[in-house]
Design a protein around this motif. Structure first.
Motif, mmCIF file in Angstrom:
data_model
loop_
_atom_site.group_PDB
_atom_site.id
_atom_site.type_symbol
_atom_site.label_atom_id
_atom_site.label_comp_id
_atom_site.label_asym_id
_atom_site.label_seq_id
_atom_site.Cartn_x
_atom_site.Cartn_y
_atom_site.Cartn_z
ATOM 1 N N PRO A 79 38.259 49.421 39.282
ATOM 2 C CA PRO A 79 36.664 48.332 39.514
ATOM 3 C C PRO A 79 35.792 48.958 39.709
ATOM 4 N N TYR A 114 44.201 47.200 40.251
ATOM 5 C CA TYR A 114 42.902 45.981 40.919
ATOM 6 C C TYR A 114 44.030 45.906 42.428
ATOM 7 N N TYR A 115 43.341 46.475 43.907
ATOM 8 C CA TYR A 115 43.720 45.391 45.103
ATOM 9 C C TYR A 115 43.289 44.395 45.226
ATOM 10 N N ASP A 116 44.257 42.766 46.373
ATOM 11 C CA ASP A 116 43.891 41.505 45.252
ATOM 12 C C ASP A 116 42.979 41.327 46.000
ATOM 13 N N THR A 117 42.284 42.105 46.676
ATOM 14 C CA THR A 117 40.982 41.498 47.518
ATOM 15 C C THR A 117 39.495 42.355 46.368
ATOM 16 N N GLU A 118 40.405 42.944 46.085
ATOM 17 C CA GLU A 118 39.248 43.512 44.653
ATOM 18 C C GLU A 118 38.975 42.674 43.672
ATOM 19 N N ARG A 119 40.312 41.983 42.769
ATOM 20 C CA ARG A 119 40.708 41.310 41.861
ATOM 21 C C ARG A 119 39.268 40.200 42.466
ATOM 22 N N ILE A 120 39.546 39.132 43.756
ATOM 23 C CA ILE A 120 38.489 38.541 43.567
ATOM 24 C C ILE A 120 37.393 38.529 43.867
ATOM 25 N N GLY A 121 36.839 39.394 44.240
ATOM 26 C CA GLY A 121 35.547 40.470 44.725
ATOM 27 C C GLY A 121 35.197 40.103 42.519
ATOM 28 N N VAL A 122 36.004 41.011 42.141
ATOM 29 C CA VAL A 122 35.956 41.177 40.470
ATOM 30 C C VAL A 122 35.293 39.534 39.672
ATOM 31 N N LEU A 156 34.439 37.350 41.133
ATOM 32 C CA LEU A 156 33.211 36.307 41.011
ATOM 33 C C LEU A 156 32.161 36.972 40.626
ATOM 34 N N LEU A 157 32.177 38.566 40.153
ATOM 35 C CA LEU A 157 31.551 38.805 39.573
ATOM 36 C C LEU A 157 30.981 38.746 37.866
ATOM 37 N N GLN A 158 32.585 38.644 37.901
ATOM 38 C CA GLN A 158 32.582 37.674 35.910
ATOM 39 C C GLN A 158 31.710 36.606 35.905
#
Lengths: 327, 280
Positions: free
Chosen positions: B19, B164-172, B174-176
């Motif tokens: 993403p 996604y990486y795991d941390t990326e998924r969490i970041g995304v 949050l953005l969502q």
């Protein structure tokens, strides 16, 4: 360790774009290993009392291997190139990843000081990847308090200097609240991704296992407390030496006076006054700055541990409710 | 909902996009020069046997008019060098352009990129939202025509996946969540609120599932066996532990956590005390 931003600070809020968050996450994920920190530069602009961070770029690590690598040159080139594509090229701070919350160090202090000295509104963003992997983005923004800036400017790190400024470990950094804001286009992108991507939510946040994380945090805390106690021992020996020396000086002057008095009665010329300070060299006072940093770090660890335990207590009660339902 | 393009047979590597790349492209589009209708840039990533993973990108300034196109290649090379210093494993794997169609200019640019990478892929992101959606497509070029006589280049579409990486998924994630907030801005929540939030989300999901079950029971919706299997899985996931065992486990865990909290508070009080005695 951090007090909320005071009223007279130039920056009251930080607004970050989603892109910056994703870039920082990616940087650590790909280039960070274990306890190494990854760093990068934040770009953006200042709007009224808000600091808007719109882009960032990473700094390469392992600069020791590359002998002809020039950090400043890399930065200059990167910023020049980004200007060509209309990306804000104003330096507003830097970011760093952290390992279990350990970032209060001399290096950080120096870097942040040089940034804040050059650009008044700059901040350092601390990104905690391990905490993020546990379920929620852990991103904090810090600035040095004006008091600490004063001290760094004077480079007076002795005990008297710190006492004059009345700095405690709680007044070293101030935390600035962060807000994430996205443009409309990025929001559209988010909707698209939600539709198309089938990645299931793993709910790490509700994970009950906590001992591993707790163990590591406590281990780091214990190491720091050990450092602290060593420091305290050093300080105690110093003050003991100082008082012993005072006593010796006192005794010496007394003996001198007595002898002089005796000589006077006998009619001999008095002995010359010797320079006392040259005879008794005062012991070197230990540096106080390190103690302050260690105290700040310990405080940070404690805060993190407390946050973590409160979360886990909540989760345990959740689990209990679920069981109560069934049994 | 899915366009006919996706149903075509695809030959070629699967394109996996992170993403962060898409967010970067959208951001470059927003910052384009006056008069430019689209932005182009280089894609960086890694190549696998059957897939291409796109992990980074940067935009390249270019000028496009009716009859000619000029790309700042010097800039592209420079940027790539700088990026290589940070991530030595990323290589140029293709290029992207915002916009819906593939134009003749795209063919020229694609040719340039063929010199930089082996079999580059071309990504289009429709930021102008031509069909009310942001279409993201990937293509690879294939020769066509009669060899020796007239040859041309055809862009064949590839499957696009998002990883996604795991941390990326969490970041995304949050953005969502910032989408729904007023003013499109959201602060970062703290400890207990997060657990509360996650619990609410699970609760919402459970409500949806319950509503579905009610409907099946009352005969409004046909019962689906696969869904039923998922439901049994779900219910059996909660482990059956005897009350006393669970009680003791819960208590020991709570005791550990309370002790750690107490120690943390004690340490903080100690250092505060030490400071008062020594410094201030």
């Amino acid at each position: 360790m951090a007090s909320r931003a005071t009223l007279d600070s130039p920056v009251k809020q930080i607004q970050i774009e989603g892109l910056v968050v994703l870039k920082m996450i990616k940087h650590y994920q790909e280039e960070g290993q274990g306890t190494e920190v990854v760093q990068g530069v934040l770009l953006g602009l200042v709007v009224e009392d808000r600091l808007e961070i719109t882009n960032c770029f990473p700094f390469p690590q392992h600069t020791e291997d590359d002998a002809d690598f020039d950090e400043v040159q890399y930065q200059m080139e990167m910023m020049r190139s980004l200007r060509h594509v209309n990306i804000d090229h104003l330096h507003v701070g830097w970011y760093q990843s952290t390992y279990y919350g350990s970032f209060v160090s001399r290096a950080l202090l120096d870097s942040q000081f040089s940034y804040q000295h050059a650009i008044e509104e700059s901040v350092v963003l601390i990104y905690d990847p391990i905490k993020t992997a546990q379920g929620s983005l852990s991103l904090k923004a810090y600035r040095l308090t004006p008091k600490l800036m004063e001290i760094c400017k004077e480079k007076d790190f002795s005990a008297e200097g710190l006492k004059k400024a009345m700095i405690g470990f709680e007044h070293m950094f101030e935390e600035v609240p962060i807000v994430i804001k996205n443009s409309h286009l990025i929001n559209v992108l988010m909707w698209e991704l939600e539709e198309k991507s089938t990645v299931a939510d793993k709910h790490e946040l509700l994970n009950l296992s906590s001992s591993n994380h707790l163990e590591k945090s406590l281990q780091l805390l214990m190491d720091r407390v050990d450092d602290m106690s060593q420091d305290i021992v050093k300080y105690n020996t110093y003050s003991r030496n100082l008082s012993k020396q005072q006593q010796q000086k006192h005794q010496y002057t007394q003996r001198r006076q007595q002898e002089n008095a005796q000589r006077q009665t006998r009619g001999e010329p008095p002995l010359p006054e010797e320079d006392i300070s040259k005879m008794f060299k005062p012991p070197q006072p230990p540096p106080r700055m390190d103690t302050l940093l260690i105290a700040g770090q310990i405080n940070n660890y404690c805060q993190n541990v407390k946050e973590f335990t409160s979360q886990n207590l909540g989760k345990l009660f959740l689990a209990e409710a679920l069981q109560g339902h069934n049994s | 909902r899915s366009s006919p393009f996706l149903k075509m047979a695809v030959h070629g590597p699967v394109v996996k996009i992170h993403p962060v790349v898409l967010a970067s492209i959208a951001d470059s589009y927003e910052r384009r020069n006056e008069g430019a209708s689209r932005v182009i840039g280089t894609l960086l990533g890694t190549v696998d046997k059957h897939s291409v993973e796109v992990t980074n990108c940067f935009s390249v300034p270019h000028n496009e008019s009716e009859d000619e196109v000029a790309v700042d290649m010097e800039f592209a090379k420079n940027m790539y060098e700088l990026h290589k210093k940070v991530s030595p494993t990323e290589v140029i794997i293709g290029w992207y352009a915002t916009g819906f169609d593939i134009t003749e200019h795209s063919v020229l640019i694609h040719e340039y990129y063929s010199r930089e990478a082996v079999n580059p892929i071309h990504l289009t992101v429709d930021t102008a939202l031509q069909s009310n959606k942001m279409n993201i497509r990937a293509y690879i070029s294939a020769q066509m025509g009669v060899p020796g006589k007239t040859v041309g280049v055809m862009f064949t579409p590839l499957t696009v996946k998002y990883i996604y990486y795991d941390t990326e998924r969490i970041g995304v994630g949050l953005l969502q969540r910032t989408r729904d907030a007023p003013n499109r801005a959201k602060g970062l929540t703290s400890d207990l609120c997060q657990v509360g939030g996650a619990a609410t989300r699970v609760q919402d999901m459970l409500t949806t599932v319950l509503a579905y079950i009610e409907e099946v029971l009352s005969g409004k919706v046909q019962a689906d066996n696969s869904v039923g299997r998922f439901l049994t899985d779900l219910v059996s996931k909660v482990p059956k532990i005897s009350a006393e065992d669970f009680e003791s486990m819960l208590n020991s865990n709570i005791n550990d956590l309370l002790m750690v909290t107490y120690l943390a508070n004690l340490t903080q009080a100690q250092i505060a005390l030490n400071e008062k005695l020594v410094i201030l």
